[in-house]
Design a protein around this motif. Sequence first.
Motif, PDB file in Angstrom:
ATOM      1  N   ASN A  91     -84.365  60.213 -48.326  1.00 16.77           N
ATOM      2  CA  ASN A  91     -83.444  59.156 -48.757  1.00 16.77           C
ATOM      3  C   ASN A  91     -83.167  58.151 -47.647  1.00 16.77           C
ATOM      4  OD1 ASN A  91     -83.202  60.210 -51.335  1.00 16.77           O
ATOM      5  ND2 ASN A  91     -81.436  61.467 -50.802  1.00 16.77           N
ATOM      6  N   SER A  92     -83.264  58.605 -46.402  1.00  7.86           N
ATOM      7  CA  SER A  92     -82.939  57.734 -45.274  1.00  7.86           C
ATOM      8  C   SER A  92     -83.839  56.503 -45.207  1.00  7.86           C
ATOM      9  CB  SER A  92     -83.013  58.517 -43.967  1.00  7.86           C
ATOM     10  OG  SER A  92     -84.300  59.076 -43.804  1.00  7.86           O
ATOM     11  N   VAL A  93     -85.059  56.603 -45.720  1.00 12.77           N
ATOM     12  CA  VAL A  93     -85.991  55.475 -45.676  1.00 12.77           C
ATOM     13  C   VAL A  93     -86.547  55.109 -47.048  1.00 12.77           C
ATOM     14  CG1 VAL A  93     -86.641  55.904 -43.287  1.00 12.77           C
ATOM     15  CG2 VAL A  93     -87.953  56.967 -45.149  1.00 12.77           C
ATOM     16  N   LYS A  94     -86.122  55.828 -48.070  1.00 11.07           N
ATOM     17  CA  LYS A  94     -86.626  55.557 -49.418  1.00 11.07           C
ATOM     18  C   LYS A  94     -86.272  54.126 -49.820  1.00 11.07           C
ATOM     19  CE  LYS A  94     -86.700  59.033 -52.123  1.00 11.07           C
ATOM     20  NZ  LYS A  94     -86.292  60.164 -52.987  1.00 11.07           N
ATOM     21  N   GLY A  95     -87.228  53.480 -50.452  1.00  7.89           N
ATOM     22  CA  GLY A  95     -87.044  52.084 -50.829  1.00  7.89           C
ATOM     23  C   GLY A  95     -87.585  51.112 -49.795  1.00  7.89           C
ATOM     24  N   ARG A  96     -87.769  51.578 -48.571  1.00 10.32           N
ATOM     25  CA  ARG A  96     -88.349  50.734 -47.521  1.00 10.32           C
ATOM     26  C   ARG A  96     -89.694  51.274 -47.051  1.00 10.32           C
ATOM     27  NH1 ARG A  96     -86.215  50.101 -42.728  1.00 10.32           N
ATOM     28  NH2 ARG A  96     -85.179  52.147 -42.634  1.00 10.32           N
ATOM     29  N   PHE A  97     -89.842  52.590 -47.036  1.00 15.85           N
ATOM     30  CA  PHE A  97     -91.074  53.231 -46.583  1.00 15.85           C
ATOM     31  C   PHE A  97     -91.812  53.826 -47.769  1.00 15.85           C
ATOM     32  CE2 PHE A  97     -89.853  54.419 -41.916  1.00 15.85           C
ATOM     33  CZ  PHE A  97     -89.398  53.123 -41.715  1.00 15.85           C
ATOM     34  N   ALA A  98     -93.121  53.754 -47.734  1.00 17.81           N
ATOM     35  CA  ALA A  98     -93.959  54.354 -48.765  1.00 17.81           C
ATOM     36  C   ALA A  98     -95.163  54.997 -48.106  1.00 17.81           C
ATOM     37  CB  ALA A  98     -94.411  53.307 -49.774  1.00 17.81           C
ATOM     38  N   VAL A  99     -95.536  56.162 -48.599  1.00 17.22           N
ATOM     39  CA  VAL A  99     -96.675  56.884 -48.046  1.00 17.22           C
ATOM     40  C   VAL A  99     -97.779  56.924 -49.096  1.00 17.22           C
ATOM     41  CG1 VAL A  99     -95.780  59.136 -48.777  1.00 17.22           C
ATOM     42  CG2 VAL A  99     -97.380  58.989 -46.874  1.00 17.22           C
ATOM     43  N   SER A 100     -99.008  56.817 -48.635  1.00 19.67           N
ATOM     44  CA  SER A 100    -100.161  56.910 -49.522  1.00 19.67           C
ATOM     45  C   SER A 100    -101.292  57.585 -48.783  1.00 19.67           C
ATOM     46  CB  SER A 100    -100.585  55.523 -50.016  1.00 19.67           C
ATOM     47  OG  SER A 100    -100.938  54.686 -48.935  1.00 19.67           O
TER      48      SER A 100
ATOM     49  N   GLN B 109     -96.490  52.629 -45.155  1.00 22.08           N
ATOM     50  CA  GLN B 109     -96.106  51.239 -45.286  1.00 22.08           C
ATOM     51  C   GLN B 109     -94.612  51.139 -45.034  1.00 22.08           C
ATOM     52  OE1 GLN B 109     -98.035  48.405 -45.927  1.00 22.08           O
ATOM     53  NE2 GLN B 109     -96.125  47.333 -45.499  1.00 22.08           N
ATOM     54  N   MET B 110     -94.249  50.357 -44.048  1.00 19.35           N
ATOM     55  CA  MET B 110     -92.848  50.218 -43.675  1.00 19.35           C
ATOM     56  C   MET B 110     -92.421  48.773 -43.865  1.00 19.35           C
ATOM     57  SD  MET B 110     -92.806  52.561 -40.226  1.00 19.35           S
ATOM     58  CE  MET B 110     -93.944  51.485 -39.343  1.00 19.35           C
ATOM     59  N   ASN B 111     -91.448  48.576 -44.721  1.00 18.42           N
ATOM     60  CA  ASN B 111     -90.950  47.243 -45.010  1.00 18.42           C
ATOM     61  C   ASN B 111     -89.494  47.102 -44.581  1.00 18.42           C
ATOM     62  OD1 ASN B 111     -93.424  46.567 -46.312  1.00 18.42           O
ATOM     63  ND2 ASN B 111     -92.690  47.492 -48.214  1.00 18.42           N
ATOM     64  N   ASN B 112     -89.068  45.876 -44.420  1.00 17.33           N
ATOM     65  CA  ASN B 112     -87.681  45.598 -44.022  1.00 17.33           C
ATOM     66  C   ASN B 112     -87.277  46.464 -42.829  1.00 17.33           C
ATOM     67  OD1 ASN B 112     -85.126  44.437 -44.073  1.00 17.33           O
ATOM     68  ND2 ASN B 112     -84.351  45.837 -45.632  1.00 17.33           N
ATOM     69  N   LEU B 113     -88.095  46.459 -41.821  1.00 19.97           N
ATOM     70  CA  LEU B 113     -87.836  47.295 -40.645  1.00 19.97           C
ATOM     71  C   LEU B 113     -86.584  46.834 -39.925  1.00 19.97           C
ATOM     72  CD1 LEU B 113     -91.503  47.686 -39.473  1.00 19.97           C
ATOM     73  CD2 LEU B 113     -89.931  49.581 -39.890  1.00 19.97           C
ATOM     74  N   GLN B 114     -85.871  47.810 -39.396  1.00 17.37           N
ATOM     75  CA  GLN B 114     -84.629  47.567 -38.677  1.00 17.37           C
ATOM     76  C   GLN B 114     -84.717  48.158 -37.271  1.00 17.37           C
ATOM     77  OE1 GLN B 114     -82.213  45.601 -40.068  1.00 17.37           O
ATOM     78  NE2 GLN B 114     -83.735  45.397 -41.722  1.00 17.37           N
TER      79      GLN B 114
ATOM     80  N   GLN C 173     -90.288  42.012 -35.617  1.00 16.73           N
ATOM     81  CA  GLN C 173     -88.898  41.580 -35.722  1.00 16.73           C
ATOM     82  C   GLN C 173     -88.223  42.260 -36.904  1.00 16.73           C
ATOM     83  OE1 GLN C 173     -88.976  37.265 -35.910  1.00 16.73           O
ATOM     84  NE2 GLN C 173     -88.609  37.126 -33.705  1.00 16.73           N
ATOM     85  N   ALA C 174     -86.928  42.376 -36.834  1.00 16.68           N
ATOM     86  CA  ALA C 174     -86.162  42.969 -37.930  1.00 16.68           C
ATOM     87  C   ALA C 174     -86.465  42.223 -39.230  1.00 16.68           C
ATOM     88  CB  ALA C 174     -84.680  42.909 -37.627  1.00 16.68           C
ATOM     89  N   GLY C 175     -86.652  43.012 -40.282  1.00 15.95           N
ATOM     90  CA  GLY C 175     -87.018  42.447 -41.570  1.00 15.95           C
ATOM     91  C   GLY C 175     -88.512  42.405 -41.811  1.00 15.95           C
ATOM     92  N   GLY C 176     -89.291  42.660 -40.772  1.00 20.90           N
ATOM     93  CA  GLY C 176     -90.743  42.619 -40.887  1.00 20.90           C
ATOM     94  C   GLY C 176     -91.323  43.912 -41.415  1.00 20.90           C
ATOM     95  N   SER C 177     -92.638  43.949 -41.489  1.00 19.34           N
ATOM     96  CA  SER C 177     -93.359  45.103 -42.037  1.00 19.34           C
ATOM     97  C   SER C 177     -94.466  45.535 -41.088  1.00 19.34           C
ATOM     98  CB  SER C 177     -93.977  44.747 -43.392  1.00 19.34           C
ATOM     99  OG  SER C 177     -92.988  44.399 -44.341  1.00 19.34           O
ATOM    100  N   LEU C 178     -94.795  46.801 -41.184  1.00 22.46           N
ATOM    101  CA  LEU C 178     -95.938  47.369 -40.482  1.00 22.46           C
ATOM    102  C   LEU C 178     -96.576  48.414 -41.370  1.00 22.46           C
ATOM    103  CD1 LEU C 178     -94.809  48.019 -36.782  1.00 22.46           C
ATOM    104  CD2 LEU C 178     -96.563  46.410 -37.544  1.00 22.46           C
ATOM    105  N   ARG C 179     -97.865  48.626 -41.171  1.00 20.87           N
ATOM    106  CA  ARG C 179     -98.573  49.682 -41.890  1.00 20.87           C
ATOM    107  C   ARG C 179     -99.257  50.560 -40.857  1.00 20.87           C
ATOM    108  NH1 ARG C 179    -104.009  49.917 -45.213  1.00 20.87           N
ATOM    109  NH2 ARG C 179    -103.462  51.320 -46.937  1.00 20.87           N
ATOM    110  N   LEU C 180     -98.876  51.821 -40.857  1.00 24.63           N
ATOM    111  CA  LEU C 180     -99.498  52.786 -39.962  1.00 24.63           C
ATOM    112  C   LEU C 180    -100.606  53.519 -40.697  1.00 24.63           C
ATOM    113  CD1 LEU C 180     -96.338  54.388 -38.300  1.00 24.63           C
ATOM    114  CD2 LEU C 180     -97.558  52.293 -37.674  1.00 24.63           C
ATOM    115  N   SER C 181    -101.639  53.863 -39.951  1.00 21.80           N
ATOM    116  CA  SER C 181    -102.766  54.616 -40.499  1.00 21.80           C
ATOM    117  C   SER C 181    -103.006  55.836 -39.635  1.00 21.80           C
ATOM    118  CB  SER C 181    -104.036  53.771 -40.521  1.00 21.80           C
ATOM    119  OG  SER C 181    -103.871  52.597 -41.270  1.00 21.80           O
ATOM    120  N   CYS C 182    -103.476  56.886 -40.268  1.00 18.85           N
ATOM    121  CA  CYS C 182    -103.822  58.101 -39.534  1.00 18.85           C
ATOM    122  C   CYS C 182    -105.045  58.723 -40.202  1.00 18.85           C
ATOM    123  CB  CYS C 182    -102.658  59.087 -39.534  1.00 18.85           C
ATOM    124  SG  CYS C 182    -103.033  60.656 -38.714  1.00 18.85           S
ATOM    125  N   ALA C 183    -106.077  58.917 -39.398  1.00 19.97           N
ATOM    126  CA  ALA C 183    -107.317  59.498 -39.902  1.00 19.97           C
ATOM    127  C   ALA C 183    -107.473  60.918 -39.391  1.00 19.97           C
ATOM    128  CB  ALA C 183    -108.505  58.653 -39.466  1.00 19.97           C
TER     129      ALA C 183
END
Length: 116
Positions: free
Chosen positions: A60-69, A78-83, A12-22
């Motif tokens: 910039n389009s996703v900075k502050g909501r998305f983070a890569v590690s 890591q995706m936060n506050n998804l829209q 749902q909007a406002g939620g978070s997901l974490r994607l992984s890639c190996a």
Amino acid sequence: VQLQASGGGLVQAGGSLRLSCAASGNIVKDNVMGWYRQALGDEREVVGTMTSGGFTHVPNSVKGRFAVSRDNTQIYLQMNNLQPEDTAVYYCRYWTIATVPQYSSWGQGTLVTVSS
């Protein structure tokens, strides 16, 4: 190099997901791994990259909501506050920096759907 992405789904909007890639296979020392996304009817766009040396780029389009590690051969998004506009197929990519020619491979994509 083979890439296996996971972690997509419905949120749902406002939620978070974490994607992984190996990544597996013939991985060279100097490389970049990144996440791209492609919404229906749109071009593929980058949403986060990280070099093997630890340099990151998040547009910039996703900075502050998305983070890569990264953890060596795995990359995470890591995706936060998804829209709803974040709905897309998300792809991970691996490419070499210092080889000639450059080598690049893509994962199979994982669907992220954000409901309003």
